[in-house]
Design an enzyme around this catalytic site. Sequence first.
Site, PDB file in Angstrom:
ATOM      1  N   ASP A  64      74.337  72.333  55.184  1.00 24.41           N
ATOM      2  CA  ASP A  64      74.201  71.936  53.643  1.00 24.41           C
ATOM      3  C   ASP A  64      75.428  70.966  53.414  1.00 24.41           C
ATOM      4  O   ASP A  64      75.407  69.881  52.560  1.00 24.41           O
ATOM      5  CB  ASP A  64      74.007  73.175  53.018  1.00 24.41           C
ATOM      6  N   GLY A  65      76.401  71.566  54.088  1.00 27.47           N
ATOM      7  CA  GLY A  65      78.009  70.745  53.955  1.00 27.47           C
ATOM      8  C   GLY A  65      77.683  69.197  54.278  1.00 27.47           C
ATOM      9  O   GLY A  65      78.304  68.433  53.788  1.00 27.47           O
ATOM     10  N   ASP A 135      78.233  72.403  42.485  1.00 21.48           N
ATOM     11  CA  ASP A 135      78.905  72.865  41.541  1.00 21.48           C
ATOM     12  C   ASP A 135      80.530  72.413  41.327  1.00 21.48           C
ATOM     13  O   ASP A 135      80.997  71.656  42.103  1.00 21.48           O
ATOM     14  CB  ASP A 135      79.486  74.519  41.885  1.00 21.48           C
ATOM     15  N   TYR A 177      78.772  79.107  46.104  1.00 27.18           N
ATOM     16  CA  TYR A 177      79.749  80.147  45.654  1.00 27.18           C
ATOM     17  C   TYR A 177      79.544  80.889  44.288  1.00 27.18           C
ATOM     18  O   TYR A 177      79.839  81.908  44.154  1.00 27.18           O
ATOM     19  CB  TYR A 177      81.141  78.811  45.247  1.00 27.18           C
ATOM     20  N   LEU A 179      76.733  82.510  43.529  1.00 26.66           N
ATOM     21  CA  LEU A 179      76.027  83.465  44.067  1.00 26.66           C
ATOM     22  C   LEU A 179      77.052  84.653  44.640  1.00 26.66           C
ATOM     23  O   LEU A 179      76.999  85.913  44.329  1.00 26.66           O
ATOM     24  CB  LEU A 179      75.094  83.335  45.179  1.00 26.66           C
TER      25      LEU A 179
END
Length: 279
Positions: A64-65, A135, A177, A179
């Site tokens: 994902d990064g 985010d 983050y 979550l």
Amino acid sequence: MIIALFPNINKQLSKDLAIDIREFLNSQNITVVAEDEKAQVIGAIPLSEIDLTTISFMISMGGDGSILKLVHKYAHLDIPILGINLGHLGFMADVPISDLYPSLQDLIKGCFQLHKRVVIEGKSTSHKGCFAVNDIVVHRGSNRCLVKIAIHIDGVYLNTFEADGIIIATPNGSTAYSLSAGGPIISPDLEALVLTPICPHTISNCPIVLPANQKIQIEYLSNYDPIEIHADGLNYYELKKSEIFEITRSKKNFKLVSLPRRDYFSTLRTKLGWSGKLR
């Protein structure tokens, strides 16, 4: 069709797999392009030799990064991304190596859905602004104690949080983050944002879900050092006392390719290790 491939050529697995993918796509009469320093290594056409707007899809190889870095690097492009996962299962990069070639066949045949996910933007008077797919995090930074952060929603006062910081997450970022800080999981297709306090001093300060079209204004109130703002963990800014940082829904979306062989809820169960069974 032109597909852009983004491997990590410093990792042997990624480099070897990229060569195999390029050969497979070429055999399907698809033109494969890559960043100039990687193109020669995997036998693709350099990005500098084409019009980038002619690219049909970007394929990110990593996690994902890797997808987040790709979105930020090519923010000026509006191209759907497919994520091939080369490590732990990701929420966005959810195509495993074991299912790679059937997944690519689905992509070529047009057997996929295109999810347009919420993107947020942030700005203050001291810098030109930022955007985030996951985010925007406001954090106490170098301060050794909790900081006071006032929140207004569409100009209406919500609360002053005394905490390590605040997370404003999109549905896509609600499983990141936010979550970990106790925020809820939001279905990625919803038009919503979640505001999650980080270690608030008052335990009644709970996360709150807001419509994505509402404007969030963040004011730093403490007489301490500047606090930090991070967008997707990639871009960094400082916010000084009494300065206001404003977050709004972006006009652009993040386009993620979803294949019929994968679905969000199965990824969610696997990633979070849920063990519930149908009876």
